[in-house]
Enzyme design. Sequence first.
Site, mmCIF file in Angstrom:
data_model
loop_
_atom_site.group_PDB
_atom_site.id
_atom_site.type_symbol
_atom_site.label_atom_id
_atom_site.label_comp_id
_atom_site.label_asym_id
_atom_site.label_seq_id
_atom_site.Cartn_x
_atom_site.Cartn_y
_atom_site.Cartn_z
ATOM 1 N N SER A 29 0.822 -1.204 0.000
ATOM 2 C CA SER A 29 0.000 0.000 0.000
ATOM 3 C C SER A 29 0.864 1.267 0.000
ATOM 4 O O SER A 29 1.902 1.324 0.652
ATOM 5 C CB SER A 29 -0.890 -0.005 1.241
ATOM 6 O OG SER A 29 -1.709 1.142 1.260
ATOM 7 N N GLY A 80 1.271 11.060 4.609
ATOM 8 C CA GLY A 80 0.128 11.283 5.494
ATOM 9 C C GLY A 80 -1.204 10.900 4.872
ATOM 10 O O GLY A 80 -2.200 11.609 5.009
ATOM 11 N N CYS A 139 0.306 3.605 10.400
ATOM 12 C CA CYS A 139 0.860 4.735 9.644
ATOM 13 C C CYS A 139 1.474 5.735 10.622
ATOM 14 O O CYS A 139 0.779 6.220 11.524
ATOM 15 C CB CYS A 139 -0.210 5.426 8.815
ATOM 16 S SG CYS A 139 0.436 6.894 7.985
ATOM 17 N N THR A 202 6.297 1.188 8.053
ATOM 18 C CA THR A 202 7.601 1.865 8.089
ATOM 19 C C THR A 202 8.092 2.114 9.511
ATOM 20 O O THR A 202 7.315 2.151 10.465
ATOM 21 C CB THR A 202 7.516 3.211 7.358
ATOM 22 O OG1 THR A 202 6.448 3.959 7.937
ATOM 23 C CG2 THR A 202 7.269 3.018 5.881
ATOM 24 N N GLY A 226 12.524 0.690 2.571
ATOM 25 C CA GLY A 226 13.559 0.379 1.590
ATOM 26 C C GLY A 226 14.432 -0.769 2.059
ATOM 27 O O GLY A 226 14.271 -1.268 3.185
ATOM 28 N N GLY A 252 8.581 -5.173 3.882
ATOM 29 C CA GLY A 252 9.651 -4.319 4.402
ATOM 30 C C GLY A 252 10.960 -4.602 3.704
ATOM 31 O O GLY A 252 11.607 -5.616 3.968
ATOM 32 N N GLY A 253 11.342 -3.747 2.776
ATOM 33 C CA GLY A 253 12.662 -3.814 2.157
ATOM 34 C C GLY A 253 12.869 -4.901 1.131
ATOM 35 O O GLY A 253 14.007 -5.134 0.705
ATOM 36 N N GLY A 274 7.343 -2.843 -1.540
ATOM 37 C CA GLY A 274 6.930 -1.448 -1.376
ATOM 38 C C GLY A 274 7.803 -0.461 -2.105
ATOM 39 O O GLY A 274 7.686 -0.281 -3.320
#
Lengths: 309, 264
Positions: A29, A80, A139, A202, A226, A252-253, A274
Amino acid sequence: MVKGAAEQAADLRTSLCGIQLDNPVLAASGTFGYGREFAELYDINILGSFSFKGTTPEPRFGNPTPRIADCSQGMLNSVGLQNPGVDAVVREELPALAKVFRKKVMANVCGGSPEDYALVAEKLEHCDQVGWLEVNISCPNVKSGGMAFGTDPRAAAEVIAAVRKVTKKPVIAKLSPNVTDITEIARACEAAGADGLTAINTLLGMRIDLKSRRPVLAREMGGFSGPAVFPVALRCVWQICRAVDIPVVGCGGISTARDVLEMMMAGASAVQVGSQNLVDPYACRDIIEALPAAMERYGIRSLQELADR
Amino acid sequence: MRNDIGTIITNERIAAGTYEMVLQMPQNQEVRQAFGQVRPGQFINLKLEGHYLRRPISICDWDEETQVLSIIYKVVGTGTETMSRMSHGEALDLLWPLGNGYDLSETGTGFHPLLIGGGAGVPPMFGLCRRLIREGAVSPTVILGFRRAEDAFYRDRFEELGARLILMTEDGSMGSKGFVTDAMKALEKEEGREYCDGFFACGPEAMLRAVDQAAPEGIPGYMSFEERMGCGFGACMGCSCKTRYGNKRICKDGPVLERREIIW
């Protein structure tokens, strides 16, 4: 046409909360919009699926810019949750997506209160295209809601229960790594009725501009993602898989087919790619294409078997 | 949008901290077609060794025949510093062409355009100027603004095109002393409010705002904006801005916005 041995042997199919996936690779997402930009580049039906942009009851612009910063092996964002609101998503984005994507899509659901989340979930309930509801309680870029829910087991459970009550679709809680013990939150979500978990969102981070001596991001802090976060994500997935009985989506990454296999060996049933989509728009396609050879190299015949282990 | 590998032909310093890089793109039919669709004001997004996010740089000029494109960049951070150290023969992975570019639908024969470039905003004005002249615009008036003489570049290149060039420096060390808006005011005083039929500008936001205020009301004005970008192709919502016609992404719906939609 005679297929090569690797292609014959490799079985990429897997499943997530009862829905079959042609392969375990989903786009995460916030990195894939509602699919439009990528559908112009390649046939996005090659994906397992994707999770669309975090969607709230009302339209949101998000935070002031700059809201992107570069890092070594990663990036920060403080977007955001900019989105057109759930009504516009149902009215415009989903019909447009139906023209280019024939699989079930994952809906990322956000809000400022449990009622907000339930409202978005209710409005998506009759959209057959939506296969799963991914409840974003992680988030880091919003004042109310988001990570505030995902860092407290009781608040996390409250949101999941509110969504659970209004939907028959599988509910997947997207977890924050910004906690002391991620298994505590994972267990609370499972107990509240979650059918699956996505780990991780994140990591809260920041950068300072040496010339201005001020944070690069207007909002000062943002979410770090990343390749740099892959070991953290992998560790979280490993821990969660040993604490709950529901499937976990590793996120994640991830930037290579090897990362996908590593994530699945940690226990993930599927994965999300992502940030890599942003620097390499063909990342998901290339990872999926590289999977059979990577599987053969490590003696993996079926990803479902790997996930079941 | 395409993903291609460009090979550096030249990468030379042309002013203080400012470099011109000329890239040879692959010479095939698909790339040739892509060149035919490039619009002035569009940009490329470069992958650089040691940096995660790509670096967006506006296209200065391009040639469909030789399949060469040029960019001009100022060294402001580690990304552009890395670029400045690259040399002939090195390869660069790029996404291109990106963004909307300048709208040339209202130009054409007899149209008298005003082009305004400030500092690192000068490069896209060059490719634009060449195309406007080719499409029959009346000799464009080009105002270039730099801080000092050492920062100035492409003066002769614009003159070779046949543009009417007005050069401004903040300290008066080259051309006339003052800002680009001082030149606009002088033009209006000498030639009246009809000194141009529309304007195209690129430069720092403060300059764009001043240009919008100084330009005659009612004429079209196209301005190219800068923002920190994630992807450069509209996916991440990193570079959004609010306009009178709703939220826009600088990378995909911009970087060029029309003056009537801008909320300053």
